[in-house]
Design a protein around this motif. Structure first.
Motif, PDB file in Angstrom:
ATOM      1  N   VAL A   1      14.448   2.325   0.917  1.00 21.78           N
ATOM      2  CA  VAL A   1      15.324   1.815   1.974  1.00 21.78           C
ATOM      3  C   VAL A   1      16.560   2.709   2.134  1.00 21.78           C
ATOM      4  O   VAL A   1      17.065   2.895   3.239  1.00 21.78           O
ATOM      5  CB  VAL A   1      15.701   0.326   1.720  1.00 21.78           C
ATOM      6  CG1 VAL A   1      16.576   0.173   0.480  1.00 21.78           C
ATOM      7  CG2 VAL A   1      16.363  -0.282   2.944  1.00 21.78           C
ATOM      8  N   THR A   2      16.998   3.328   1.058  1.00 29.20           N
ATOM      9  CA  THR A   2      18.189   4.177   1.122  1.00 29.20           C
ATOM     10  C   THR A   2      17.941   5.470   1.899  1.00 29.20           C
ATOM     11  O   THR A   2      18.885   6.141   2.298  1.00 29.20           O
ATOM     12  CB  THR A   2      18.691   4.527  -0.292  1.00 29.20           C
ATOM     13  OG1 THR A   2      17.566   4.829  -1.123  1.00 29.20           O
ATOM     14  CG2 THR A   2      19.448   3.381  -0.922  1.00 29.20           C
TER      15      THR A   2
ATOM     16  N   ASN B   1       2.492   0.392  -7.336  1.00 29.91           N
ATOM     17  CA  ASN B   1       3.016   0.174  -5.987  1.00 29.91           C
ATOM     18  C   ASN B   1       4.138   1.120  -5.627  1.00 29.91           C
ATOM     19  O   ASN B   1       4.480   1.273  -4.467  1.00 29.91           O
ATOM     20  CB  ASN B   1       3.521  -1.265  -5.832  1.00 29.91           C
ATOM     21  CG  ASN B   1       2.407  -2.189  -5.385  1.00 29.91           C
ATOM     22  OD1 ASN B   1       1.559  -1.785  -4.590  1.00 29.91           O
ATOM     23  ND2 ASN B   1       2.378  -3.393  -5.900  1.00 29.91           N
ATOM     24  N   LEU B   2       4.706   1.770  -6.630  1.00 27.75           N
ATOM     25  CA  LEU B   2       5.831   2.660  -6.358  1.00 27.75           C
ATOM     26  C   LEU B   2       5.410   3.795  -5.418  1.00 27.75           C
ATOM     27  O   LEU B   2       6.175   4.209  -4.554  1.00 27.75           O
ATOM     28  CB  LEU B   2       6.364   3.216  -7.692  1.00 27.75           C
ATOM     29  CG  LEU B   2       7.674   3.986  -7.662  1.00 27.75           C
ATOM     30  CD1 LEU B   2       8.795   3.180  -7.028  1.00 27.75           C
ATOM     31  CD2 LEU B   2       8.076   4.408  -9.079  1.00 27.75           C
ATOM     32  N   ASP B   3       4.158   4.268  -5.555  1.00 26.78           N
ATOM     33  CA  ASP B   3       3.655   5.323  -4.658  1.00 26.78           C
ATOM     34  C   ASP B   3       3.654   4.852  -3.202  1.00 26.78           C
ATOM     35  O   ASP B   3       4.018   5.603  -2.293  1.00 26.78           O
ATOM     36  CB  ASP B   3       2.248   5.771  -5.083  1.00 26.78           C
ATOM     37  CG  ASP B   3       1.244   4.623  -5.108  1.00 26.78           C
ATOM     38  OD1 ASP B   3       1.652   3.478  -5.378  1.00 26.78           O
ATOM     39  OD2 ASP B   3       0.055   4.867  -4.841  1.00 26.78           O
ATOM     40  N   LEU B   4       3.295   3.584  -2.991  1.00 28.10           N
ATOM     41  CA  LEU B   4       3.267   3.029  -1.630  1.00 28.10           C
ATOM     42  C   LEU B   4       4.668   2.901  -1.059  1.00 28.10           C
ATOM     43  O   LEU B   4       4.925   3.267   0.082  1.00 28.10           O
ATOM     44  CB  LEU B   4       2.639   1.627  -1.680  1.00 28.10           C
ATOM     45  CG  LEU B   4       1.228   1.432  -1.160  1.00 28.10           C
ATOM     46  CD1 LEU B   4       0.863  -0.038  -1.261  1.00 28.10           C
ATOM     47  CD2 LEU B   4       1.105   1.890   0.294  1.00 28.10           C
ATOM     48  N   VAL B   5       5.569   2.361  -1.873  1.00 28.78           N
ATOM     49  CA  VAL B   5       6.946   2.166  -1.427  1.00 28.78           C
ATOM     50  C   VAL B   5       7.615   3.520  -1.130  1.00 28.78           C
ATOM     51  O   VAL B   5       8.430   3.637  -0.227  1.00 28.78           O
ATOM     52  CB  VAL B   5       7.735   1.361  -2.494  1.00 28.78           C
ATOM     53  CG1 VAL B   5       9.217   1.323  -2.193  1.00 28.78           C
ATOM     54  CG2 VAL B   5       7.200  -0.061  -2.578  1.00 28.78           C
TER      55      VAL B   5
ATOM     56  N   SER C   1       9.452  -0.483   3.437  1.00 32.33           N
ATOM     57  CA  SER C   1       8.198  -0.424   2.674  1.00 32.33           C
ATOM     58  C   SER C   1       7.007  -0.301   3.624  1.00 32.33           C
ATOM     59  O   SER C   1       6.001   0.308   3.284  1.00 32.33           O
ATOM     60  CB  SER C   1       8.072  -1.607   1.711  1.00 32.33           C
ATOM     61  OG  SER C   1       7.677  -2.771   2.385  1.00 32.33           O
ATOM     62  N   ASN C   2       7.113  -0.844   4.814  1.00 38.94           N
ATOM     63  CA  ASN C   2       6.050  -0.658   5.813  1.00 38.94           C
ATOM     64  C   ASN C   2       5.792   0.817   6.100  1.00 38.94           C
ATOM     65  O   ASN C   2       4.652   1.247   6.201  1.00 38.94           O
ATOM     66  CB  ASN C   2       6.424  -1.344   7.138  1.00 38.94           C
ATOM     67  CG  ASN C   2       6.113  -2.834   7.139  1.00 38.94           C
ATOM     68  OD1 ASN C   2       5.392  -3.317   6.272  1.00 38.94           O
ATOM     69  ND2 ASN C   2       6.654  -3.554   8.089  1.00 38.94           N
TER      70      ASN C   2
ATOM     71  N   THR D   1      11.282  -1.941  -5.489  1.00 36.00           N
ATOM     72  CA  THR D   1      12.203  -1.651  -4.383  1.00 36.00           C
ATOM     73  C   THR D   1      13.462  -0.972  -4.908  1.00 36.00           C
ATOM     74  O   THR D   1      13.936   0.022  -4.340  1.00 36.00           O
ATOM     75  CB  THR D   1      12.598  -2.982  -3.688  1.00 36.00           C
ATOM     76  OG1 THR D   1      11.407  -3.639  -3.256  1.00 36.00           O
ATOM     77  CG2 THR D   1      13.529  -2.747  -2.521  1.00 36.00           C
ATOM     78  N   SER D   2      14.003  -1.516  -6.004  1.00 37.46           N
ATOM     79  CA  SER D   2      15.260  -0.996  -6.552  1.00 37.46           C
ATOM     80  C   SER D   2      15.068   0.369  -7.207  1.00 37.46           C
ATOM     81  O   SER D   2      15.940   1.234  -7.111  1.00 37.46           O
ATOM     82  CB  SER D   2      15.842  -1.981  -7.571  1.00 37.46           C
ATOM     83  OG  SER D   2      16.104  -3.221  -6.950  1.00 37.46           O
TER      84      SER D   2
END
Ligand code: ATP
Ligand code: MG
Lengths: 97, 271
Positions: free
Chosen positions: B225-226, B45-49, B219-220, B18-19
């Motif tokens: 988030v930024t 998971n970074l690709d998904l986020v 993330s959905n 996330t960060s």
């Protein structure tokens, strides 16, 4: 726009579900590499991506089993603005910097 | 020559990915050229986020093994063109990452980008070591909770001994990022205080990211988030943290999301 659309827009969980369904359908078929189609899909995609920029959805592969022979259908969607990439090194050959 | 930043923690699930996405996007929005790299081989998971999961063709291992060029594996963000992603492999064995290969890829990325941000896997094994190896700076992600702080202490020790900088006798810059901070629980004395965590770990504070539903929403839909909600409380905290990374002095505050009706009711009852 229906009421349902308004509801859909405001919530993010349905988006998450759709994204996961697409992704997992793909990953389940690839991990373990049991499925011939999955292997072909990956390798054909890699070959194409070496030359033009495509998303992974751009390559669709279907195997139709007939009585005496099967046909392999490869459907590649090439974007209109597809740019030819610089020729790349083949598998196993270290990329030059 | 770009800076290499590792986002690490020891403990799993504290908010590294996330960060990485949030800080990467915040820096890129400020005009910096940024690449984020997923080092979590097998559990990427970074690709998904980041919302790029359908665009992955080649990955870090393909590049390390010479099966693809770096330019072919880099995925440029569709929202900000100064932000790129180098995904991890989901299917390959993580031993396929070699030290020499990783060093070479990072060296090449440093030429092209201002920031090379490495999303470390959890743990203190090979994957985490490879992620931190080339770092100039480290963001240690910690939740205000005993096991997370303990693991952070362990990771700080490794940053000071197992990185190339440490081996050369240089100092690696380390910053503490406290995530999933809940001000209400802190007020009730149910959560370690940030001051206590800072005193125990004694590295400078990069920021305090509040616990917020905006992180899950982002993330959905597959956006840092930024980018998804730049005005939300966690985003404000991440934007401030990104400015501190660039060396600016910014006062640390804990931004809060505006409370809904339930939140206000609840808040009043506990007050
Ligand atoms: N500030 C926050 N508020 C609410 N939820 C958060 C926050 N930060 C992270 N999360 C949630 O915590 C979970 C773990 O986050 P994330 O995947 O970023 O952690 P990680 O450290 O990368 O995990 P891993 O060690 O497995 O790689 C995710 O569900 C994420 O949405
Ligand atoms: Mg992670």
């Amino acid at each position: 726009m229906s009421l349902f659309d308004i509801f859909r827009k405001r919530t993010t969980a349905p988006v998450a579900r759709d994204r996961l369904q697409v992704l997992l359908a793909h990953e389940r078929s690839v991990i373990g590499k049991s499925d011939l189609i999955a292997v072909l899909q990956e390798e054909i995609l890699a070959v194409i991506a070496r030359h033009i920029s495509v998303d992974r959805d751009a390559v669709q592969i279907k195997l139709d089993r007939g009585a005496s022979f099967s046909t392999l259908e490869i459907d590649v969607e090439v974007p209109l603005d597809a740019k030819m990439k610089k020729p790349a090194t083949g598998a196993g050959v270290p990329a030059s910097v | 020559m770009g800076k290499v930043l590792v986002v690490t923690s020891g403990k799993g699930g504290v908010g590294k990915t996330t960060s990485t996405a949030a800080l990467g996007a915040a820096l890129a929005r400020g005009g910096e050229n940024v690449v984020v790299i997923d080092f979590d081989v097998g559990l990427r998971n970074l690709d998904l986020v980041m919302g790029a999961e359908r665009r992955v063709v080649f990955d870090l291992i393909n590049v390390v093994q010479g099966d693809a060029k770096l330019a072919q594996a880099l995925i440029r963000d569709k929202r900000i063109d100064t932000l790129s992603l180098l995904p991890a492999s989901q299917t390959r064995d993580k031993d396929a990452l070699t030290i020499e290969g990783v060093d070479k890829v990072i060296a090449e990325l440093k030429e092209k980008f201002d920031w090379v941000i490495c999303d470390s896997p959890a743990g203190i094994e090979r994957g985490a070591l490879l992620a931190m190896r080339n770092a100039d700076l480290a963001v240690v992600v910690t939740n205000p909770e005993v096991s997370s702080v303990r693991d952070s202490d362990r990771i700080i020790g490794m940053l000071d001994s197992k990185t190339l900088k440490a081996e050369r006798g240089e100092r690696i810059e380390k910053f503490l990022l406290v995530t999933r901070y809940d001000p209400q629980r802190a007020a009730r004395n149910e959560m370690l205080k940030v001051e206590d965590v800072l005193e125990i770990l004694s590295i400078p504070l990069l920021g305090i990211i509040p616990e917020s539903e905006e992180v899950l929403k982002a993330s959905n839909v597959g956006a840092p988030v930024t980018l998804n909600n730049p005005n939300s409380a966690p985003s404000k905290a991440y934007f401030d943290a990104a400015r501190r990374l660039k060396g600016e002095t910014v006062e640390v505050v804990v931004p809060m999301d505006r409370k809904g009706f339930m939140g206000r009711l609840f808040g009043r009852r506990v007050a």
